[in-house]
Design a protein around this motif. Structure first.
Motif, PDB file in Angstrom:
ATOM      1  N   ARG A   9      55.535 -18.684   1.095  1.00 46.17           N
ATOM      2  CA  ARG A   9      55.123 -19.186   2.411  1.00 46.17           C
ATOM      3  C   ARG A   9      55.939 -20.382   2.880  1.00 46.17           C
ATOM      4  N   PRO A  10      56.082 -21.428   2.054  1.00 49.47           N
ATOM      5  CA  PRO A  10      56.936 -22.529   2.515  1.00 49.47           C
ATOM      6  C   PRO A  10      58.388 -22.091   2.768  1.00 49.47           C
ATOM      7  N   VAL A  11      58.845 -21.098   2.023  1.00 48.38           N
ATOM      8  CA  VAL A  11      60.204 -20.596   2.229  1.00 48.38           C
ATOM      9  C   VAL A  11      60.312 -19.948   3.605  1.00 48.38           C
ATOM     10  N   GLU A  71      61.671 -22.365  10.915  1.00 46.91           N
ATOM     11  CA  GLU A  71      61.828 -23.666  11.569  1.00 46.91           C
ATOM     12  C   GLU A  71      63.303 -24.047  11.715  1.00 46.91           C
ATOM     13  N   GLU A  72      64.071 -23.856  10.643  1.00 48.45           N
ATOM     14  CA  GLU A  72      65.489 -24.253  10.722  1.00 48.45           C
ATOM     15  C   GLU A  72      66.297 -23.325  11.615  1.00 48.45           C
ATOM     16  N   GLU A 131      60.391 -13.403  -7.587  1.00 47.64           N
ATOM     17  CA  GLU A 131      59.914 -13.996  -6.337  1.00 47.64           C
ATOM     18  C   GLU A 131      59.982 -15.523  -6.412  1.00 47.64           C
ATOM     19  N   PRO A 132      60.032 -16.194  -5.294  1.00 51.49           N
ATOM     20  CA  PRO A 132      60.250 -15.693  -3.931  1.00 51.49           C
ATOM     21  C   PRO A 132      61.650 -15.071  -3.734  1.00 51.49           C
ATOM     22  N   ILE A 133      61.657 -13.917  -3.101  1.00 49.91           N
ATOM     23  CA  ILE A 133      62.903 -13.194  -2.855  1.00 49.91           C
ATOM     24  C   ILE A 133      63.230 -13.242  -1.360  1.00 49.91           C
ATOM     25  N   HIS A 146      64.236 -16.379  -6.708  1.00 47.95           N
ATOM     26  CA  HIS A 146      63.685 -17.705  -7.037  1.00 47.95           C
ATOM     27  C   HIS A 146      64.041 -18.718  -5.953  1.00 47.95           C
ATOM     28  N   VAL A 147      63.829 -18.325  -4.710  1.00 45.95           N
ATOM     29  CA  VAL A 147      64.209 -19.194  -3.596  1.00 45.95           C
ATOM     30  C   VAL A 147      63.114 -20.233  -3.349  1.00 45.95           C
ATOM     31  N   ASN A 148      63.507 -21.453  -3.081  1.00 53.21           N
ATOM     32  CA  ASN A 148      62.559 -22.485  -2.643  1.00 53.21           C
ATOM     33  C   ASN A 148      63.041 -22.986  -1.278  1.00 53.21           C
ATOM     34  N   PRO A 149      62.280 -23.862  -0.624  1.00 49.21           N
ATOM     35  CA  PRO A 149      62.698 -24.285   0.720  1.00 49.21           C
ATOM     36  C   PRO A 149      64.108 -24.892   0.765  1.00 49.21           C
TER      37      PRO A 149
END
Lengths: 124, 184
Positions: free
Chosen positions: A43-45, A51-52, A74-76, A91-94
């Motif tokens: 969700r934050p991703v 937003e960006e 995940e996150p993918i 493994h994506v983060n914001p």
């Protein structure tokens, strides 16, 4: 207070942006948002990506999908180019999401170390 | 991880989306007088057989092919049991499914409502061609959001434009806040 009338103006702005870059978006960015993705922090991703992209007018749309079938990664985030080729980031983060937008969407450079292939080769 | 009602609802809505629905309505009754929060999610997707409905809240029941567990309905049902509410699913093959889940509003285990604007943004991102309706009702007030109205204003511009998605998210959250305020 927002009103539906605001959308008229946003529509004009969106059309102007399309004219400037002459055509459709170059990239489609897809986030896995099933339970597995959400549990891992998708969700934050997703929020960061939207937003960006709005703020910096990156040439992409952000959409979401269900389970991609690789829950451990995940996150993918999958990035699809115009000619159908795609890159799978895991493994994506914001913070990584911002980098992916800047490098991949902004400059056309794939960030190899965040891709599923790189992570699988490390045996993680 | 399922820390608010919006998260529970998005799981259910994703089921509706995967059932090839064209219309999905989400109705939330947030009532102090009745001391209840009732969530109704109705779709016109492919529906389920009576037999499938019976076992659908079992976490090991899923129609997905990518993995063999599906927790969304099991979690939602568990929540309603924990929070002194009710849970029903009515479904007809080829017609659609209606799920109703309620919780006692002031129950100690009832989670907060969560970010409904963000939930709707996600719905649109999953499939912008579905007609979504969100109705949020309190005892004295009502907020209504329909993607058909947005599309009408946009005249062909996609709702997936990030600036528009963000606008939708705040529009909904503002509308809900206002409906709540007037309730006090």
């Amino acid at each position: 207070m927002k009103s539906l009338e605001d959308l008229k103006k946003m529509r004009e702005e969106a059309l102007k942006r399309v004219e400037m870059r002459e055509g459709d978006k170059d990239y489609r960015v897809v986030v896995g948002m099933a339970t597995c993705g959400i549990a891992a922090g998708a969700r934050p991703v997703l929020n960061r990506l939207v937003e960006e992209t709005a703020e910096k007018s990156y040439n992409c749309t952000i959409t979401q999908t269900g389970c991609i079938g690789m829950c451990v990664y995940e996150p993918i985030v999958e990035v699809y180019g115009k000619d159908g080729e795609h890159t799978t980031y895991v493994h994506v983060n914001p913070e990584k999401a911002s980098e992916i937008l800047a490098e991949h969407i902004g400059k056309g450079h794939v960030i190899d170390e965040y891709t599923v292939n790189a992570v699988q080769n490390q045996g993680v | 991880m399922m820390e608010d009602l919006a998260m529970h609802m998005i799981e259910i809505i994703m089921n509706s989306i995967h059932a090839n629905s064209r219309n999905i309505s989400i109705r939330i009754l947030d009532s102090k007088l009745q001391n209840t929060i009732r969530m109704t999610i109705q779709d016109d997707g492919k529906g389920m057989s009576e037999e499938f409905v019976k076992k659908v809240t079992d976490p090991f029941t899923t129609s997905r092919t990518t993995r063999s567990v599906g927790m969304g309905l099991a979690f939602m049902k568990g929540l309603t049991e924990q929070c002194a509410g009710d849970f029903t699913i009515e479904s007809t093959l080829g017609v659609g499914t209606t799920l109703t889940a309620s919780v006692q509003k002031d129950h100690i285990d009832t989670p907060p409502m969560g970010n409904i604007g963000s939930m709707m943004m996600q719905c649109i991102q999953a499939d912008e061609n579905i007609d979504f309706v969100l109705e949020y009702k309190t005892d004295s007030n009502e907020f209504l959001f329909r993607t058909v109205d947005i599309r009408e204003q946009l005249e062909g511009v996609s709702m997936l434009e990030p600036s528009i998605l963000l606008w939708i998210r705040s529009y909904i959250n503002e509308g809900i806040e206002q409906a709540k305020e007037e309730m006090r």
